[in-house]
Design a protein around this motif. Sequence first.
Motif, mmCIF file in Angstrom:
data_model
loop_
_atom_site.group_PDB
_atom_site.id
_atom_site.type_symbol
_atom_site.label_atom_id
_atom_site.label_comp_id
_atom_site.label_asym_id
_atom_site.label_seq_id
_atom_site.Cartn_x
_atom_site.Cartn_y
_atom_site.Cartn_z
ATOM 1 N N PRO A 238 50.837 41.866 16.410
ATOM 2 C CA PRO A 238 50.549 40.808 15.447
ATOM 3 C C PRO A 238 49.773 39.682 16.131
ATOM 4 O O PRO A 238 50.255 39.129 17.126
ATOM 5 C CB PRO A 238 51.937 40.341 15.000
ATOM 6 C CG PRO A 238 52.833 41.516 15.278
ATOM 7 C CD PRO A 238 52.275 42.139 16.522
ATOM 8 N N THR A 239 48.586 39.351 15.600
ATOM 9 C CA THR A 239 47.694 38.455 16.336
ATOM 10 C C THR A 239 47.421 37.135 15.612
ATOM 11 O O THR A 239 47.517 36.071 16.202
ATOM 12 C CB THR A 239 46.347 39.175 16.599
ATOM 13 O OG1 THR A 239 46.621 40.486 17.094
ATOM 14 C CG2 THR A 239 45.513 38.423 17.609
ATOM 15 N N CYS A 240 47.027 37.223 14.330
ATOM 16 C CA CYS A 240 46.674 36.001 13.585
ATOM 17 C C CYS A 240 47.270 36.058 12.179
ATOM 18 O O CYS A 240 47.292 37.122 11.559
ATOM 19 C CB CYS A 240 45.168 35.879 13.374
ATOM 20 S SG CYS A 240 44.179 35.799 14.861
ATOM 21 N N VAL A 241 47.707 34.902 11.699
ATOM 22 C CA VAL A 241 48.059 34.757 10.284
ATOM 23 C C VAL A 241 47.082 33.764 9.656
ATOM 24 O O VAL A 241 46.834 32.693 10.221
ATOM 25 C CB VAL A 241 49.500 34.236 10.085
ATOM 26 C CG1 VAL A 241 49.793 34.023 8.605
ATOM 27 C CG2 VAL A 241 50.518 35.187 10.696
ATOM 28 N N VAL A 242 46.529 34.148 8.519
ATOM 29 C CA VAL A 242 45.676 33.228 7.759
ATOM 30 C C VAL A 242 46.495 32.701 6.594
ATOM 31 O O VAL A 242 46.933 33.470 5.731
ATOM 32 C CB VAL A 242 44.444 33.948 7.172
ATOM 33 C CG1 VAL A 242 43.551 32.938 6.457
ATOM 34 C CG2 VAL A 242 43.686 34.686 8.252
#
Length: 489
Positions: A238-242
């Motif tokens: 899991p890298t980025c949440v927008v």
Amino acid sequence: MNENTKQEQSLDPQDWDALRALGHEMIDDMLNHLQTIRERPIWQPIPDEVKNVLSQPMPRQAEGEAAVYEAFKENILPHGMGNTHPRFWGWVMGNGIPYAVLADMLANTMNPNMGGGEHVPNYVERQVVDWCKEMMDFPVDASGLLVSGGSMANFIGLSVGRNVKAGFDVRNTGLHAAEKQLVFYASEETHSSNYKAAELLGVGKENMRFIPVNHAHEMDIDALEKAIAVDKAAGLHPTCVVANAGTVNIGAIDDLEAIADICEREDIWFHVDGAFGALAYLPESSRGLLKGMQRADSMGFDLHKWMYFPFEVACVLIREQSDHLDTFAVSPNYLEHMPRGVAGGHHVWAGDMGLQLSRSFRALKVWMTLKAYGVEQFARQIEKNIEQARYLEKLVKAHPKLESITPVALNIVCFRYVADGLDDDALNTLNREILMDLHERGIAVPSYTTLNGKFALRAAITNYRSTFEDFDLLIEQTVALAEEFLAKA
Ligand SMILES: *Cc1c(COP(=O)(O)O)cnc(C)c1O
């Protein structure tokens, strides 16, 4: 005299006085055009003659400045999109600001290249970015850049997020070195620019999790947590949440505080897509809706939507300057900084903060207009638009033949005309007809969306020229067109 002088020509006018007179006329015409915008139809079908004028062979020979200006006035000026008009509420667009139009002329006169170098226009942009941080309560030492729009802002924010959180040197190896596949998260309502970014960043749309939304169209926080846990268990990264600060469909704002907590705990990059919604941070009365936004690692917002500036201008903010530079800075020898001269200056060059090298002086219109009118005036306009959305919702709810499709979260109202005995299919057809008639008769431009199978007229109010009366007229005309259509059917 140099023997070549006789044949020398340039693109400066042959007659400066004539161009000066023409320029004065243009300014008068353009300001008159804006001053009287309400009196003209908002939009009209494009006549064939006009299309014909725009499918001619390349002009090899001079036609003359004045003649071409006439062609502009006759064929182009009357057929704009309509977004300068007080009753344009389609998609999410700004009106443009007359003073900013003039500022753009000044910027183009100086015509600096904003990619770098030691010149005052670069200081103007840094000043504007500092003001943007102040508007959004971002730290004073954060990094930022003016960009072409929200799409580019999202792309830059997510590029930095991917590189910082990947855990390996993405710049060198690309994603080939990934031991675990990177995953991005956004809600089902996320704007297409975010999954476009995921696609272009090598993450791929399949590795973008579209988290379901709740009844208010906000990201379901439990579902986000579950998705992250499932991905981790499956050996993914899991890298980025927008997060949405204002969804394009209805203006919903995700629970930014909760998403910030999750990102902090899970060591995930927290990006906020605040294309228009972030601007609701300016009025006191709506600021609370955006609680947690200041905790973003990066955020993007448009100045050409709910700050009303002429296209194109948006801002991306990155909390840590080193993250920003580690993603974009390059140092080929033709861009080396010098100790002195035009290539000097001890500041970061904008070319090291984004994709573009040559860049326009879009900062000037922002600097001049914010100073001329003050940020508080912008806050008042934004607040007015929010009140107008509530007013329109009230009109819809008060009318027996109109149905409000979703609660108004911010500045977007989705509604439709309903008639007894018609099912959703028939209502969808009816409301499509109403929409196209509103456009073609030059009455108003809402856009549209389909929510739960219901085709809705959608008014996104980012228009400082709209008056409350304009919404009375929208309702009146919507109903009149529906009755006209039903009478014919
Ligand atoms: C408009 C919009 C974008 C894209 O911004 P552009 O300025 O059109 O590039 C991204 N996200 C949201 C929520 C938007 O409304």
